[in-house]
Design an enzyme around this catalytic site. Structure first.
Site, PDB file in Angstrom:
ATOM      1  N   HIS A 160     -72.114  84.061 -31.346  1.00  0.00           N
ATOM      2  CA  HIS A 160     -71.625  84.617 -30.075  1.00  0.00           C
ATOM      3  C   HIS A 160     -72.280  85.948 -29.716  1.00  0.00           C
ATOM      4  CE1 HIS A 160     -69.003  86.221 -26.990  1.00  0.00           C
ATOM      5  NE2 HIS A 160     -68.557  87.147 -27.822  1.00  0.00           N
ATOM      6  N   HIS A 212     -71.108  94.080 -30.348  1.00  0.00           N
ATOM      7  CA  HIS A 212     -69.925  94.380 -29.533  1.00  0.00           C
ATOM      8  C   HIS A 212     -68.599  93.962 -30.143  1.00  0.00           C
ATOM      9  CE1 HIS A 212     -70.179  90.163 -28.062  1.00  0.00           C
ATOM     10  NE2 HIS A 212     -68.911  90.322 -27.756  1.00  0.00           N
ATOM     11  N   GLU A 229     -64.025  95.503 -33.504  1.00  0.00           N
ATOM     12  CA  GLU A 229     -62.734  94.871 -33.318  1.00  0.00           C
ATOM     13  C   GLU A 229     -62.459  93.805 -34.381  1.00  0.00           C
ATOM     14  OE1 GLU A 229     -61.976  93.727 -29.308  1.00  0.00           O
ATOM     15  OE2 GLU A 229     -60.141  92.647 -29.841  1.00  0.00           O
ATOM     16  N   ASP A 230     -63.486  93.042 -34.731  1.00  0.00           N
ATOM     17  CA  ASP A 230     -63.232  91.862 -35.553  1.00  0.00           C
ATOM     18  C   ASP A 230     -63.718  91.943 -36.997  1.00  0.00           C
ATOM     19  OD1 ASP A 230     -62.081  90.717 -33.368  1.00  0.00           O
ATOM     20  OD2 ASP A 230     -63.878  89.620 -32.751  1.00  0.00           O
ATOM     21  N   ASP A 251     -70.470  89.113 -22.268  1.00  0.00           N
ATOM     22  CA  ASP A 251     -69.516  88.614 -23.254  1.00  0.00           C
ATOM     23  C   ASP A 251     -68.645  87.533 -22.603  1.00  0.00           C
ATOM     24  OD1 ASP A 251     -67.775  88.544 -25.525  1.00  0.00           O
ATOM     25  OD2 ASP A 251     -66.444  89.993 -24.542  1.00  0.00           O
TER      26      ASP A 251
HETATM   27 MN    MN Z   1     -67.198  88.931 -27.608  1.00  0.00          MN
END
Ligand code: MN
Length: 733
Positions: A64, A88, A92-93, A155
């Protein structure tokens, strides 16, 4: 002249994902001095950090961010943006922190990733207040660096391309709505129209798959019927240009499903009125060449002058430049042609993103060049943020913002020459409310440039608008759809709500009178306040409104307000005293046998009927195709031949009750419009039952008194002809 049939709206989609060296090569192709090592490091960083994480598609997660970076290379974004695209989702992940990124990739990349990570989640639902606040924060955050918005849009685009892998339909719908309400308009706002268009088409396919399929199917049909003509027009244009010495590249393109759908929806026109679904674009090398190409086309074919637009001499506010012309081409076909330079095309498709380039030997955003062609996306977003910050009601700003994003403005004048700015697409009603709400409330018509025009007319720049006013405030139930501004719509809503209430009260009061007579009471002798009180309402108006809206049935009202009275509707399952004995005849009917019209199919004079001997209930009269009869097929001995008596024999004006099922748009005033249509068609509604009320639709059953089935057929046809009605059918068992 070179030719291409490729559509610029569908970028290449590869199976598999972009390899590390491919991504680096793509960047180096437009930014030769890019830092190869940093790009490689970022690619490795994202694959390692996302590690074994998987997408819903089963692909490794890092596919992704790699795809997002790939999309950003198609926009020729600078190296920092490409790296931010790769990273990006890492903060967050994964366990990566902004500080890790700052250390490894520097401030520029770290700030971008931080910006994207901290963007509030936008959504089209939830409390409006919350939505509006988030939107406000979002805009403020992207104002600091437009690249944050561009990464976010890339995104979203990749997520929409892969949305079919989302396991839950609810999630798909939610994401699609956000996309169409917020992200696509934002993309359009900054001129990234290829993103906006593709986002809209993906979202449209999820939100309204039937409409999407229907349009795509229709487009395919049109195209296959038309392949030869399309090819001929293509080569004719090329030949004419060549003969007149114009060099350029011609593209044919299909209009997009969502844009077609919006036209069908908002203008209520049919597919064939859309004109050609195929359009042509000629890319030439200079502004001079644009006008020479235009002259060539105009010398060859008859121009439809009202559709000619010169956006080169007067660019659109977002910087869009192009010539648009429509002419009668080969075989008198209407042909739409856009003529522009490659630079104009880049700006038309990519807007603000078209301005990353070398300037003073540094690759970056050329703000000066952008402003020179009228693009000042950062300033626009700042203005936006200002508007959001300085206000009382965040929700109003959201509505305003959504509108402003969808549409450019139109400037019109009052008869005294005062300038009024409205969103494009505004009608005289919007104008009237923008001037003063009292004027809006009493509008009955409008004169535009001294000619009386319908209130649905879209205003155009420079129009002088004069509002024709009636003596008192009055709104028609359908007027809300005639306005685009929030201000006008809410005012009209308020006005129709109060007018509509009056109508429901009148309808309810008629139903109540009718019901009282049914149990042998004379309405004028019944105390209305007492009846209301017994039914639990403080005023008769509230009671009749409830009955009129179908929230309380007359049978229920009678049973609580007059409990001792016999209500034939209760006993026989039909709302009216059963007229069967008066209407129906049959050979071998025992005199005095109980005979009644079955409720399941509500037979009407004119229908073919049959009697069914039911134990303890006498004879039920059914229409011959009643679904319930199937249950009794075996026991044919209980079936009795019946026929309708001639009208005179039945005593003239005996009425029976037909039942119909209607689905209308859940729009204010729909029920009132329906009532009027039924009574105009000489039917009398005696009961309403609300079956379902959703956001879009309103389903109910009506019992209508009529003399025969022909009348009911006419009534159903009249109902179907109403624009608020989606479906109307007689119920037969
Ligand atoms: Mn994304």
């Amino acid at each position: 002249m070179k030719s291409s049939g490729r559509s610029e709206a569908s970028p290449p989609r590869s199976r598999g994902y972009l390899r590390q060296y491919e991504l680096v090569e793509r960047v180096l192709a437009y930014q030769p001095d890019a830092d190869e090592e940093a790009l490689n490091k970022a690619y490795v960083f994202t694959t390692l950090r996302h590690g074994q994480q998987l997408r819903h598609s089963g692909d490794p997660y890092y596919a992704h961010p790699v795809a997002v970076a790939g999309l950003l290379t198609e926009l020729k974004m600078d190296q920092a943006t490409i790296i931010a695209g790769l990273l990006h989702d890492t903060v967050e992940d994964t366990d990566a922190t902004v500080e890790d990124i700052r250390r490894l990739f520097g401030d520029a990349v770290a700030d971008l990733v931080d910006g994207v990570t901290k963007l509030p989640k936008l959504s089209g639902d939830g409390p409006r207040q919350k939505q509006a606040e988030n939107f406000q924060k979002f805009i403020l955050a992207t104002t600091r660096d437009i690249r944050v918005l561009i990464v976010k849009l890339a995104d979203r685009l990749h997520n929409m391309r892969t949305i079919e892998f989302m396991p839950r339909q609810e999630s798909r719908l939610r994401i699609a709505r956000e996309t169409i309400d917020i992200y696509a308009p934002l993309a359009r706002r900054v001129g990234l129209s290829i993103y906006a268009t593709e986002l809209e088409d993906h979202a449209f396919r999820i939100i309204n798959p039937e409409a999407y399929e229907a349009i795509v199917l229709r487009l395919d049909e049109l195209l296959s019927d038309d392949r030869a003509t399309v090819a001929r027009i293509h080569s004719d244009i090329e030949n004419v240009m060549r003969q007149r010495g114009v060099a350029g590249e011609l593209y044919g393109r299909m209009k997009r499903p969502y844009s077609i759908w919006r036209k069908l929806e908002t203008k209520s026109i049919s597919f064939k009125d859309l004109g050609d679904v195929f359009a042509y674009r000629l890319i030439v090398s200079s502004v001079d060449e644009c006008y020479r190409a235009l002259a060539a086309a105009h010398q060859q074919w008859a121009v439809l002058s009202e559709r000619f637009k010169d956006y080169i001499s007067v660019p659109k506010p977002n910087g869009y430049r192009s010539l648009h012309t429509t002419f009668l081409g080969p075989g008198n076909r209407r042909v739409e042609l856009q003529i522009r330079t490659a630079e104009m095309n880049a700006i038309a498709e990519r807007g603000v993103a078209a301005h990353w380039t070398y300037k003073n030997s540094r690759y970056g955003f050329d703000a000066e060049a952008a402003r020179a062609v009228g693009i000042d996306a950062e300033a626009e977003l700042t203005a936006f943020a200002d508007m959001l910050t300085h206000g009382a009601e965040p929700e109003e700003f959201l509505e305003h913002a959504k509108l402003q994003m969808y549409r450019d403005s139109v400037f019109v004048f009052t008869p005294k020459g005062k300038l009024v700015k409205l969103p494009a697409g505004s009608t005289p009603l919007d104008f009237a409310y923008a001037v003063h709400s009292e004027i809006g409330d009493s509008t009955v018509g409008a004169r535009i440039n001294n000619v009386e025009r319908p209130l649905r007319t879209a205003l155009e720049n420079g129009d002088v608008v004069e509002i024709l006013r009636g003596p008192a405030p009055a709104a028609h139930a359908n007027w809300e759809g005639l306005a685009v501004t929030g201000r006008a719509r809410s005012a009209i809503r308020r006005l129709t709500r109060s007018a509509e209430r009056g109508e429901f009260i009148a309808i309810g009061s008629r139903l109540i009178d009718h019901a009282l007579r049914r149990i042998g009471l004379e309405p004028s002798e019944v105390s209305r306040p007492e009846m209301a009180e017994r039914a639990g309402f403080d005023r008769f108006e509230a009671l009749s409104e409830a009955v009129g809206r179908g929230r309380l049935s007359t049978a229920d009202l009678l049973s609580v307000a007059f409990p001792g009275r016999d209500d034939p509707a209760r006993q026989q399952g039909s709302v009216e005293a059963d007229p069967a004995p008066l209407l129906v005849a049959g050979d071998g009917l025992t005199p005095g046998v109980t005979l009644h019209l079955a409720e399941c199919c509500s037979p009407l004079p004119g229908d073919r009927i049959v009697g069914l001997l039911a134990p303890e209930r006498g004879i039920e009269v059914h229409v011959i195709d009643c679904a319930r009869l199937g249950e009794h097929e075996e026991a044919s001995e209980t079936w009795i031949d019946l026929r309708w008596k001639p009208r005179e024999a039945a005593g003239g004006d005996v009425l029976a009750v037909g039942r119909i099922h209607v689905t209308t748009a859940n729009r204010r005033g729909a029920l009132a419009v329906l009532f009027k249509a039924v009574s105009d068609a000489q039917g009398n509604i005696i009961n309403i039952k609300t079956l379902k009320r959703s956001v879009d639709f309103f389903d109910f059953e009506f019992d209508i008194e009529v003399e025969d089935s022909r009348r009911l057929t006419q009534i159903v046809a009249a109902i179907r002809a109403l624009s608020v009605v989606d479906r109307a059918e007689r119920i037969r068992g």
